[in-house]
Design an enzyme around this catalytic site. Sequence first.
Site, PDB file in Angstrom:
ATOM      1  CD  GLU A 216      -3.223  -1.050   2.070  1.00 18.79           C
ATOM      2  OE1 GLU A 216      -3.190  -0.332   2.864  1.00 18.79           O
ATOM      3  OE2 GLU A 216      -4.134  -1.703   1.668  1.00 18.79           O
ATOM      4  CD  GLU A 351      -3.558  -6.037   2.649  1.00 11.71           C
ATOM      5  OE1 GLU A 351      -4.607  -5.405   3.476  1.00 11.71           O
ATOM      6  OE2 GLU A 351      -2.505  -5.824   2.812  1.00 11.71           O
TER       7      GLU A 351
HETATM    8  O1  AHR Z   1      -5.207  -6.069   6.860  1.00  8.58           O
HETATM    9  C1  AHR Z   1      -5.292  -5.113   7.496  1.00  8.58           C
HETATM   10  C2  AHR Z   1      -4.416  -3.935   6.927  1.00  8.58           C
HETATM   11  O2  AHR Z   1      -5.249  -3.519   5.785  1.00  8.58           O
HETATM   12  C3  AHR Z   1      -3.179  -4.074   6.146  1.00  8.58           C
HETATM   13  O3  AHR Z   1      -2.054  -4.117   7.461  1.00  8.58           O
HETATM   14  C4  AHR Z   1      -2.917  -2.991   5.316  1.00  8.58           C
HETATM   15  O4  AHR Z   1      -2.100  -3.443   4.322  1.00  8.58           O
HETATM   16  C5  AHR Z   1      -4.597  -2.610   4.733  1.00  8.58           C
HETATM   17  O5  AHR Z   1      -4.571  -1.333   5.071  1.00  8.58           O
END
Ligand code: AHR
Length: 551
Positions: A216, A351
């Site tokens: 990110e 994610e």
């Molecule tokens: O999964 C939780 C958080 O969400 C992670 O650390 C981050 O990459 C995202 O914003």
Amino acid sequence: MTTRRKFIHSTVAGSAAFAFSRYAGLTAAASASDSRIEILPNESLGTISPNIYGHFTEHLGGVIYDGIWVGPKSKVPNYDGLRRDLVDHMKTIKAPVIRYPGGCFADSYDWRDGVGPADKRPRRTNFWLGADSEKSPANHRFEPNEFGTNEFVRFCKLIGAEPYLAANVRSLPAQEFARWVEYCNSPEGSTTLADLRAQSGSPQPYNVQYWGVGNESWGCGGNFTAEEYAIEFRRYSAWLPGYGRPLSLVASGPNDDVRSWTRGFLEEIVRKGRGELRNIFGLALHHYAWNLSRGKTGDWDKGKGDAVRFDPVDWYELLREGSSIEAMVEGHWQVMGEFDPEHHVKLVVDEWGPWYRPGSEATPGDILEQMPTLRDAVFSAMTLDIFNRHPEKVAMANCAQLINCLNSLYLAHEDRFVVTTVGRAFELYTPHQGGTSLRTIFSAPHADYSRDEKPATFWGLNGSASLKGKDLHLTVVNPHVSQSREAEIVIRGASAAATAAVLTHSDIHAHNTFDHRDVVIPQPAPVTIRDAAIHHVFPPASVTALSIRLA
Ligand code: AHR
């Protein structure tokens, strides 16, 4: 207004039943089909990468300490400190790849803190300090580094999964990335770092193939613009040591539908020539379904819904939010094609999952932990079907996160362990791994409902099919909260025998807890063959897997 970027920033910087009766009509299933599923065995969409069934683990809340790592001296059954029940179940679902150590944590982590003798490792402030509560144990706030690269790789090897490590681009120099690769992959006896690895019991290289270059990077991973990050990516990925094994580098990609990130990043990358694309295996896409406000707010805190207390509209709203990932995959793919017409670079959705407001934690004090219900099983199945339908685009996906966190397959605390509804959904999808995805046409009446006094609809049945030899695997989601669907399943040009397993419950809020672990588990379901077609009744709010043997 709080956004996700601000949430992460502020948590780090500062503080940071509804009874619903269904099943009407399930046993008295419609005698005639109302739906049709047509599978086209000659129309391959590509091979489903097993890595689409990947996982994500971060030093966050109870994921590592208590979830994965209990320590070798624990009374909890373990394999040299690794929770035994977790390893055993992950083997049954053939977990293919696991991402680590974050997440946002990754861009604050010095990999050297987590290697060498365990009793000599330093304690550090965890990235997520500030998001914790007074119930959070100390090791969630102050990282003891008992679990590091060696323990993680051992965890992966026990399961048979590939490690996928995320390098720190925000707060470590590029040389440290190269050194981490050296620690993991340099041949036995070749370097000082190979010797250090050997002292921890692993003279043989770990051969880590998958490496994330930051996480990110538009937010917690450095707050870069897409162009700035592309320049960093080129620098961090240039001349990494390979030791005879090509590395698969994953660039930090867009959040949700932010195509300007994809465009800006690739535009800058190819400024030095298209050859630069050869250095990129995948572009990471993150999508959390979190906004259940029905269009009323975009605020990260106010827009969230409750994990276990929700009405049928919240049910559909979450599925709608989740299903938007299909358009994101297609949209980013189109932009990627503008710079990379041969599509050398794939999407890595590392994610994904729903994100609810706090309050449903099985273990109070575990930040970002939530209780998965039947809704999350349906959500996860729907998402895996979407990835299966785009095998040429999605090379890897990692459900966020594995245990004691957001869309977790498992919950654990001390000696208690449970496979959640999400873990049960993954069980039904394992046979898709490595199969040939087949074009499949679903026709079913839509789910009609009222959304704030306005008529709304959601699709009726959807899913995916894959073939391995003569074994066809069909997974189907019926999102309707109260109506079953009877479908005629036609496999063009083939006759077949089939068995089915279904994941459902009479209560859409049903979930598995430490005390009631088998509330939502796959059950065998009847399949009939009539007029050369398979007929099956898909119960409301269900995930079904049909194993079909072609004649
Ligand atoms: O999964 C939780 C958080 O969400 C992670 O650390 C981050 O990459 C995202 O914003």
